[in-house]
Design a protein around this motif. Structure first.
Motif, mmCIF file in Angstrom:
data_model
loop_
_atom_site.group_PDB
_atom_site.id
_atom_site.type_symbol
_atom_site.label_atom_id
_atom_site.label_comp_id
_atom_site.label_asym_id
_atom_site.label_seq_id
_atom_site.Cartn_x
_atom_site.Cartn_y
_atom_site.Cartn_z
ATOM 1 N N ALA A 111 1.676 -35.977 -46.789
ATOM 2 C CA ALA A 111 2.658 -35.434 -45.843
ATOM 3 C C ALA A 111 3.937 -35.088 -46.594
ATOM 4 C CB ALA A 111 2.943 -36.461 -44.748
ATOM 5 N N ARG A 112 4.720 -34.222 -45.999
ATOM 6 C CA ARG A 112 5.963 -33.771 -46.638
ATOM 7 C C ARG A 112 7.168 -34.138 -45.792
ATOM 8 N NH1 ARG A 112 7.304 -28.565 -50.098
ATOM 9 N NH2 ARG A 112 6.897 -30.207 -51.606
ATOM 10 N N TYR A 134 1.647 -26.316 -43.758
ATOM 11 C CA TYR A 134 1.986 -27.552 -43.062
ATOM 12 C C TYR A 134 2.113 -27.319 -41.563
ATOM 13 C CZ TYR A 134 2.907 -29.901 -47.480
ATOM 14 O OH TYR A 134 2.780 -30.454 -48.734
ATOM 15 N N SER A 173 6.526 -30.215 -37.896
ATOM 16 C CA SER A 173 6.977 -31.560 -38.241
ATOM 17 C C SER A 173 7.129 -32.413 -36.987
ATOM 18 C CB SER A 173 8.308 -31.496 -38.994
ATOM 19 O OG SER A 173 9.318 -30.967 -38.158
ATOM 20 N N GLN A 215 2.636 -32.720 -41.617
ATOM 21 C CA GLN A 215 1.305 -32.991 -42.154
ATOM 22 C C GLN A 215 0.671 -31.697 -42.659
ATOM 23 O OE1 GLN A 215 0.064 -35.989 -42.499
ATOM 24 N NE2 GLN A 215 1.754 -37.028 -41.393
ATOM 25 N N PRO A 216 -0.102 -31.757 -43.772
ATOM 26 C CA PRO A 216 -0.730 -30.543 -44.306
ATOM 27 C C PRO A 216 -1.866 -30.066 -43.417
ATOM 28 C CG PRO A 216 -1.488 -32.472 -45.494
ATOM 29 C CD PRO A 216 -0.400 -32.943 -44.570
#
Length: 439
Positions: free
Chosen positions: A133-134, A67, A70, A125-126
């Motif tokens: 997205a995480r 990832y 952030s 985002q990957p």
């Protein structure tokens, strides 16, 4: 000072808390998502410690495999929206939003939330893969000095942490200069709108804010407050002293238990009538003959006009009884209050009256009795204000109205002692604040 009873009114986190709170505590001992996760106990941390821990956690959160770094997303709950849907709008899947809200639910009510509640989400985002997205972290304020944070660990679990700043009750000396408005200037020194509104009402007895107060004027205030370690005022109590343009007011509790304000000689500063019955309004038209803006010819203007926006509260200029509240020709919505000693005040072009106001009702000086409007013969929102003495209109500016009372005897001796205490605080200056327990 009253004890602060905070409701749930989350607001955007202060920058020092927000920047890392969205990913805080990944490297701390936290509360991992599990079936029997207990509600976390608030952990009192100094602001410096919180900032250090949040920075470390943020760095670790960025290192999640697969990832990108952030990004911070600010979200505000919309009317009729659930907290889960609001979290999803940050750019994460419905499942991640559900997990986050479920975890937050162990420490707060996530169902009965109000529109406008704000939080910050950290979303990663990957790297070039077809994956969603995480949610890396989430932070929201749950009270004036408390916050909840969620952070995701490397194994995918969410950790919940409750942070609480220490709150101190103190007496503060604010010494400043007017830059912009008095409200803005006082707020920069820790005063709340409630304190500055009280200051404005006090000085309305002695000063015309439109003509007398200028940028660069010095002011001094002494007031009680509750403040967090980061310096944020969360509640204010009594305004004990105010000074502006050389005019000084001291708060003093009289024998009957009622607190009033007096000048340095023990004279009650509460004049018989306010000079300005609208907070912060400007004088736009004086008393005397003038060309009427609608009729087009010269005639007597038997009051003064204050320019203010429609809906601005109108204050009773003095203690009295409402004798008239209704339409009156070109005055539109008219209010007349009878005071003692043969004095009356009148308020015209009102948009509406205060709830429950009617003839025969007693009102107190400074009480909201109506709201500015443009009814009757008016070209725009303003307050037309009149003062009558024994049935004859007089110029509100400079009218020789009765003065306040003067302390004497035992009350004057107590006042002098209180005045000396406040003068010692002022002499120490604004660099030092005193805890209320030390008083």
């Amino acid at each position: 000072m009253q004890i602060y009873k905070s409701g749930r009114f989350p607001v955007r986190l202060a920058p020092a808390l927000t920047a890392g709170a969205v990913a805080v505590c990944a490297g701390l001992v936290g509360w991992q998502v599990a079936a029997r996760l207990d509600k976390p106990e608030p952990v009192a941390l100094a602001p410096e410690a919180v900032a250090a821990l949040q920075h470390a956690a943020f760095t670790q959160a960025e290192a999640q495999p697969g990832y990108a770094r952030s990004r911070n997303v600010e979200v505000r709950v919309r009317p009729g929206e659930t907290l889960e849907r609001a979290v999803e709008r940050a750019g994460v899947t419905a499942e991640e939003a559900r997990q986050a809200v479920e975890t937050l639910g162990r420490a707060m009510d996530t169902i009965d939330i109000k529109a406008g509640m704000a939080f910050d989400a950290a979303v990663a985002q990957p790297h070039g893969e077809d994956r969603p997205a995480r949610l890396v972290g989430l932070a929201l304020r749950t009270g004036p000095a408390t916050a909840l944070t969620l952070t995701r660990t490397f194994d995918g679990a969410l950790r919940l942490r409750a942070l609480e700043e220490k709150v101190t009750a103190e007496t503060t000396v604010a010494d400043g200069e007017i830059k912009g408005s008095l409200y803005e200037s006082a707020q920069r020194l820790g005063a709340t709108p409630a304190i500055t509104a009280q200051v404005a009402k006090l000085f309305a007895h002695k000063l015309d804010f439109q003509r007398d107060i200028q940028p660069g004027d010095d002011f001094r205030l002494v007031f009680d407050r509750k403040v967090t370690e980061s310096g944020r005022t969360i509640e204010t109590g009594d305004l004990e002293y105010a000074e502006l343009h050389g005019v000084k007011f001291f708060r003093f509790e009289r024998d009957g238990g009622e607190a009033e304000y007096f000048d340095e000689h023990g004279k009650n500063i509460r004049g018989f009538l306010l000079l300005t019955p609208v907070d912060g309004a400007r004088l736009t038209s004086g008393f005397g003959k003038r060309r009427h803006p609608i009729l087009g010819y010269a005639r007597a203007h038997q009051g003064v006009d204050f320019g203010a926006g429609s809906g601005t509260p109108v204050l009773a200029a003095g203690d009295g009884v409402v004798v008239r509240a209704g339409r009156w020709g070109g005055y539109g919505n008219w209010l007349q209050i009878r005071h003692s000693g043969g004095w009356d005040t009148g308020y015209a072009h009102l948009s509406r009256y205060a709830k429950g106001l009617k003839p025969g009702m007693k009102v107190r000086q400074g009480q909201v009795v109506a709201y500015v409007g443009s009814t009757g013969m008016s070209t725009g929102p303003h307050l037309h204000y009149e003062v009558w003495q024994r049935g004859k209109r007089v110029n509100p500016v400079g009218a020789k109205v009765p003065q306040g009372t003067v302390l004497a005897g035992a009350e004057l001796a107590r006042f002098k002692a209180e005045k000396s205490r406040l003068e010692r605080l002022l002499a120490e200056g604004p660099a030092t604040t005193r805890t209320m327990a030390a008083r």
